[in-house]
Design an enzyme around this catalytic site. Structure first.
Site, mmCIF file in Angstrom:
data_model
loop_
_atom_site.group_PDB
_atom_site.id
_atom_site.type_symbol
_atom_site.label_atom_id
_atom_site.label_comp_id
_atom_site.label_asym_id
_atom_site.label_seq_id
_atom_site.Cartn_x
_atom_site.Cartn_y
_atom_site.Cartn_z
ATOM 1 N N TRP A 103 23.845 35.806 62.201
ATOM 2 C CA TRP A 103 23.771 36.134 63.625
ATOM 3 C C TRP A 103 23.832 37.639 63.846
ATOM 4 C CZ3 TRP A 103 21.640 32.300 65.766
ATOM 5 C CH2 TRP A 103 21.953 31.000 65.371
ATOM 6 N N ASP A 173 29.841 39.988 69.549
ATOM 7 C CA ASP A 173 29.383 38.614 69.709
ATOM 8 C C ASP A 173 30.562 37.721 69.328
ATOM 9 O OD1 ASP A 173 28.354 36.073 69.539
ATOM 10 O OD2 ASP A 173 26.796 36.544 68.062
ATOM 11 N N LYS A 197 30.879 26.423 72.138
ATOM 12 C CA LYS A 197 31.875 26.185 71.078
ATOM 13 C C LYS A 197 33.285 26.140 71.678
ATOM 14 C CE LYS A 197 28.675 28.677 68.240
ATOM 15 N NZ LYS A 197 27.908 27.583 67.646
HETATM 16 N N1 PMP Z 1 26.159 34.090 67.522
HETATM 17 C C1 PMP Z 1 26.985 33.278 66.844
HETATM 18 C C2 PMP Z 1 28.191 33.851 66.174
HETATM 19 C C3 PMP Z 1 26.710 31.898 66.778
HETATM 20 O O1 PMP Z 1 27.521 31.077 66.111
HETATM 21 C C4 PMP Z 1 25.564 31.392 67.430
HETATM 22 C C5 PMP Z 1 25.206 29.919 67.436
HETATM 23 N N2 PMP Z 1 25.730 29.138 66.491
HETATM 24 C C6 PMP Z 1 24.723 32.287 68.091
HETATM 25 C C7 PMP Z 1 25.059 33.610 68.122
HETATM 26 C C8 PMP Z 1 23.499 31.817 68.814
HETATM 27 O O2 PMP Z 1 23.934 31.252 69.975
HETATM 28 P P1 PMP Z 1 22.977 30.611 71.093
HETATM 29 O O3 PMP Z 1 22.484 29.340 70.528
HETATM 30 O O4 PMP Z 1 23.910 30.451 72.259
HETATM 31 O O5 PMP Z 1 21.894 31.596 71.373
#
Ligand code: PMP
Length: 362
Positions: A103, A173, A197
């Site tokens: 991510w 993030d 989450k």
């Molecule tokens: N950042 C992190 C740390 C994540 O765990 C996730 C999804 N698992 C995301 C970003 C992407 O999130 P989204 O699906 O809300 O775009």
């Protein structure tokens, strides 16, 4: 409820049962309005109250001061990878990124499309098995911001401190560990997180932004993508994801009634310790992916001696109602996501299953 499994999924994750029951109970007639909250105007009194409660509850749980705006945006954390750079990376400036997993790599890639970025540290050469110490980071104090990911959902690593940014605004993030332990919000320029989450149903993305940074949003940005425009209109530029924000209001209300973030942290520590004890006591049968000092209290990732044993572990666990334990395809093995809502009793059952499985197959 006999037919509900122990849900260890990485997200969308389990929601508190009392919240689901309340949603069910008021779904057809929301508090005497004769209609569902799903059918109510986002400018009407019923929804307005929910919208304000969601913001207030979050502010209280985060202990965020009035110098911060709380925004409800859409597009997930993934969209924030771009919006952070679009709003904060002004012409002539450069941003620093720490990459500790998939991510944060995607956040860096997105940032690169909008301006000058620099990767100041990465755990990629050692399979994203740890996060850096402050002595390994040398961010530029003049950076537009320093970006990091507090919990690496896929690899199962987590910072147990807020890293030093050397004076540049810290952007985080926090999608997979927001509200999981008390932290000093005043250390941050921006915190963002998808709801699915630790905050509620998927759909809303929470952005906590320090007010002085709002001046950086160019007026040419679309209003729904501008932190300044969203702040000015209390996140009601357009129709917000009403159901998700309603869920967030109920989840945050639930946690306030349970003792807030300090109590959440106490429970999270206890749950994580149970699973890491099962790994550490297994004489190498279970191999944790994360190095011990970087172990995540949200996603516990481990492998078994062979892919066959991993498959049999997952099948056996599912048969006992321990669901959604398959690791992400880039790491394989097992991933137990034990977010705030995961109950201690379910984690105890998983630890017992791990010990029993090893006794039978070790
Ligand atoms: N950042 C992190 C740390 C994540 O765990 C996730 C999804 N698992 C995301 C970003 C992407 O999130 P989204 O699906 O809300 O775009």
């Amino acid at each position: 409820m006999a037919n509900r499994v122990r849900n260890f999924g990485a997200g969308p994750a389990a929601l508190p049962l009392p919240v689901l029951e309340q949603i069910r109970d008021e779904l057809l007639d929301f508090r005497g309005t004769g209609m569902s909250i799903l059918e109510s105007s986002h400018r009407g009194p019923a929804y307005s109250e929910i919208h304000e409660e969601a913001m207030t509850n979050l502010r209280r749980l985060l202990e965020a001061g009035e110098e911060y705006e709380i925004l409800f945006m859409t597009g997930g954390a993934r969209t924030q990878f771009s919006l952070v750079a679009m709003n904060l990376l002004t012409r002539g400036s450069r941003a620093d990124y720490v990459t500790t997993g998939r991510w944060s790599e995607l956040a860096l890639d997105a940032g690169r499309r909008f301006g000058a970025v620099r990767e100041i540290w990465t755990s990629a050469p050692h399979g994203h098995d740890r996060v850096p110490g402050d002595d390994e980071l040398a961010p530029d104090p003049r950076a537009a911001f320093v970006h990091y990911t507090s919990n690496n959902t896929i690899y199962g690593t987590q910072y147990h401190r807020v890293p030093e940014s050397g004076g540049a605004p810290l952007v985080c993030d926090m999608s997979s560990d927001i509200l999981s332990w008390p932290l000093d919000v005043s250390r941050f320029g921006v915190i963002y997180a998808g709801a699915q989450k630790n905050l509620g149903p998927a759909g809303v993305t929470v952005v906590v932004v320090r007010r002085d940074l709002l001046e950086r949003s160019e007026p040419s940005l679309p209003e729904t993508m501008s932190y300044a425009a969203m702040a000015a209109k209390r996140s009601l530029v357009n129709t917000p994801p009403v159901f998700s924000i309603y869920g967030l209001a109920l989840v945050t209300r639930h946690w306030l009634s349970q003792g807030g973030v300090r109590e959440i942290e106490r429970r999270n520590r206890e749950k994580a310790e149970l699973l890491y004890a099962a790994i550490d006591g297994s004489e190498g049968f279970y191999r944790g992916h994360a190095r011990p000092d970087s172990r995540s209290r949200m996603n516990v990732t481990f492998n078994l001696p062979t892919p066959e044993l991993e498959a049999s572990f997952l099948t056996g666990a599912a048969a006992e109602g321990l669901a959604a334990l398959k690791g992400h395809r880039s790491v394989g093995g097992v991933r137990a996501s034990i977010y705030n809502v995961a109950e201690l009793e379910g984690v105890r059952e998983l630890a017992a299953f791990m010990n029993d499985f090893r006794a039978r197959n070790g």
